[in-house]
Design a protein around this motif. Structure first.
Motif, PDB file in Angstrom:
ATOM      1  N   UNK A  98       0.837  -1.203   0.000  1.00 47.21           N
ATOM      2  CA  UNK A  98       0.000   0.000   0.000  1.00 47.21           C
ATOM      3  C   UNK A  98       0.872   1.253   0.000  1.00 47.21           C
ATOM      4  N   UNK A  99       0.312   2.386  -0.431  1.00 43.02           N
ATOM      5  CA  UNK A  99       1.094   3.636  -0.440  1.00 43.02           C
ATOM      6  C   UNK A  99       1.621   3.971   0.953  1.00 43.02           C
ATOM      7  N   UNK A 100       2.808   4.535   0.985  1.00 42.44           N
ATOM      8  CA  UNK A 100       3.449   4.883   2.253  1.00 42.44           C
ATOM      9  C   UNK A 100       2.752   6.056   2.945  1.00 42.44           C
ATOM     10  N   UNK A 101       1.810   6.702   2.260  1.00 42.51           N
ATOM     11  CA  UNK A 101       1.079   7.809   2.885  1.00 42.51           C
ATOM     12  C   UNK A 101       0.361   7.371   4.150  1.00 42.51           C
ATOM     13  N   UNK A 102       0.016   6.076   4.222  1.00 45.45           N
ATOM     14  CA  UNK A 102      -0.721   5.575   5.377  1.00 45.45           C
ATOM     15  C   UNK A 102       0.072   5.586   6.661  1.00 45.45           C
TER      16      UNK A 102
ATOM     17  N   UNK B 121      -2.187  13.433   8.266  1.00 47.93           N
ATOM     18  CA  UNK B 121      -2.313  14.406   7.183  1.00 47.93           C
ATOM     19  C   UNK B 121      -1.441  15.641   7.443  1.00 47.93           C
ATOM     20  N   UNK B 122      -1.402  16.088   8.703  1.00 48.79           N
ATOM     21  CA  UNK B 122      -0.615  17.274   9.031  1.00 48.79           C
ATOM     22  C   UNK B 122       0.876  17.009   8.849  1.00 48.79           C
ATOM     23  N   UNK B 123       1.328  15.829   9.308  1.00 49.10           N
ATOM     24  CA  UNK B 123       2.746  15.506   9.179  1.00 49.10           C
ATOM     25  C   UNK B 123       3.162  15.423   7.718  1.00 49.10           C
ATOM     26  N   UNK B 124       2.303  14.813   6.893  1.00 55.75           N
ATOM     27  CA  UNK B 124       2.661  14.640   5.485  1.00 55.75           C
ATOM     28  C   UNK B 124       2.778  15.998   4.779  1.00 55.75           C
ATOM     29  N   UNK B 125       1.896  16.922   5.135  1.00 52.98           N
ATOM     30  CA  UNK B 125       1.919  18.245   4.503  1.00 52.98           C
ATOM     31  C   UNK B 125       3.120  19.057   4.976  1.00 52.98           C
TER      32      UNK B 125
ATOM     33  N   UNK C  60      -1.378   3.207  16.370  1.00 56.34           N
ATOM     34  CA  UNK C  60      -2.229   3.832  15.365  1.00 56.34           C
ATOM     35  C   UNK C  60      -1.564   5.109  14.862  1.00 56.34           C
ATOM     36  N   UNK C  61      -1.774   5.398  13.576  1.00 56.03           N
ATOM     37  CA  UNK C  61      -1.103   6.546  12.972  1.00 56.03           C
ATOM     38  C   UNK C  61      -2.065   7.693  12.701  1.00 56.03           C
ATOM     39  N   UNK C  62      -3.183   7.392  12.049  1.00 55.59           N
ATOM     40  CA  UNK C  62      -4.082   8.464  11.620  1.00 55.59           C
ATOM     41  C   UNK C  62      -5.394   8.493  12.394  1.00 55.59           C
ATOM     42  N   UNK C  63      -5.941   7.346  12.769  1.00 55.22           N
ATOM     43  CA  UNK C  63      -7.238   7.315  13.455  1.00 55.22           C
ATOM     44  C   UNK C  63      -7.085   7.772  14.903  1.00 55.22           C
TER      45      UNK C  63
END
Length: 318
Positions: free
Chosen positions: A30-34, A38-42, A81-84
């Motif tokens: 799966x894409x590494x975006x997971x 969202x804030x960290x990626x931006x 957990x990373x995003x939830x």
């Protein structure tokens, strides 16, 4: 008996191992975006993202990652957990959600078994008459029409008619009724149609005709012979149905906003929370395998024909 249990246990362990490996490999594709909020990626540049992923070990070779994953699994550490629920241990998140799924699952299970078995007996007793026809219509609707359609209809109709809440509220017990009924509807249909089928099959067998010809009351034949033997094939699927029902329904928990494991998996997939998805998929898979294993054991315990076949086989081999 012991050899049979060991054989089925070995097959179950192999199945679980294959599931673990498959889930691990699929999530690594799966894409590494997971692995970012969202804030960290931006806020991170490309080099910072690479450093972050390297720190997580995601960029290591697959063998190293799998060994680390198995080591964590053996310790009961399924990651965070990373995003939830950012940076919260996955096991703590599941532990918080599991009681909701457990409560609704047990309530729906009791309701589906009581009504489903009762409806199946009624359909078999009045075969080709009104109770059988009405039960068949119900089973056809539940099994043939996509569940999202009739669940949405029930939710809207009951809410408009009785004024019940459309979603779950922990402090309003009336809001617990509709999700429990909705979760039990498929189980009622499943138990009813299969018990009816097995009871009708048993009624046409020679031993039943012989018992009736001897003058035994029909109700006694039904209770003492037909129903008991018709329940034997269902026993194999009881544990699997129980475990999967208790685990919760993805659809039901999402529709009624129940904070259980089903809705948690949907949220984890939507937000690409890879560690949480991995843990939940493994949990559901293991529950299914355990259910099949326990079903096979129950079949050995309640069906004397399996023991007889084993004894005959040993005698022939000797």
């Amino acid at each position: 008996m012991g050899a049979y249990v060991l054989k089925r246990l070995g097959q179950s362990l192999i199945t679980v191992s294959i599931v673990v490996l498959t889930v691990f490999l699929l999530l690594r594709l799966m894409p590494k975006n997971g692995y970012f909020t969202r804030e960290d990626y931006v806020n991170m540049d490309r080099d910072a993202r690479t450093a972050y992923l390297r720190n997580l070990g995601v960029l290591d070779d697959p063998f190293t990652q799998f060994g680390r994953f198995l080591s964590g699994l053996a310790r009961g550490d399924l990651g965070r957990s990373i995003t939830v629920y950012p940076r919260s241990p996955v096991l703590d998140v599941i532990g918080e959600k599991a009681p909701y799924s457990l409560w609704f699952g047990l309530a729906a299970l009791a309701l589906s078994m009581a009504l489903g078995l009762g409806l199946g007996i009624l359909m078999a007793r009045f075969k080709d008459r009104f109770p059988d026809g009405a039960g068949t219509v119900y089973v056809t609707i539940v099994r043939a029409i996509p569940s999202l359609i009739w669940l949405f209809f029930i939710q809207q109709w009951v809410t408009a008619l009785l004024g019940w809440p459309m979603v779950f509220y922990e402090d309003r017990p009336v809001s617990w009724v509709l999700p429990t009924i909705s979760l039990a509807l498929s189980g009622i249909a499943w138990y009813a149609i299969w018990l009816r089928r097995f009871m009708v099959d048993e009624e046409n067998k020679d031993y039943v005709k012989f018992a009736v010809s001897k003058g035994l009351p029909w109700k006694r034949v039904i209770r003492g012979h037909v129903l008991r033997n018709a329940l034997v094939p269902l026993v194999q699927y009881f544990p699997q149905q129980i475990l999967l029902t208790i685990a919760g329904s993805l659809l039901i928990e999402s529709i009624y906003s129940i904070p259980g494991m089903g809705g948690l998996l949907v949220s984890a997939i939507r937000q690409q929370d890879n560690p949480l998805v991995q843990a939940l998929v493994l949990l559901y898979s293991v529950l299914g395998v355990v259910g099949v294993f326990l079903g096979d054991l129950l079949m050995v315990l309640v069906d004397p024909r399996i023991k007889l076949a084993e004894s005959s086989g040993k005698g022939a081999a000797a």
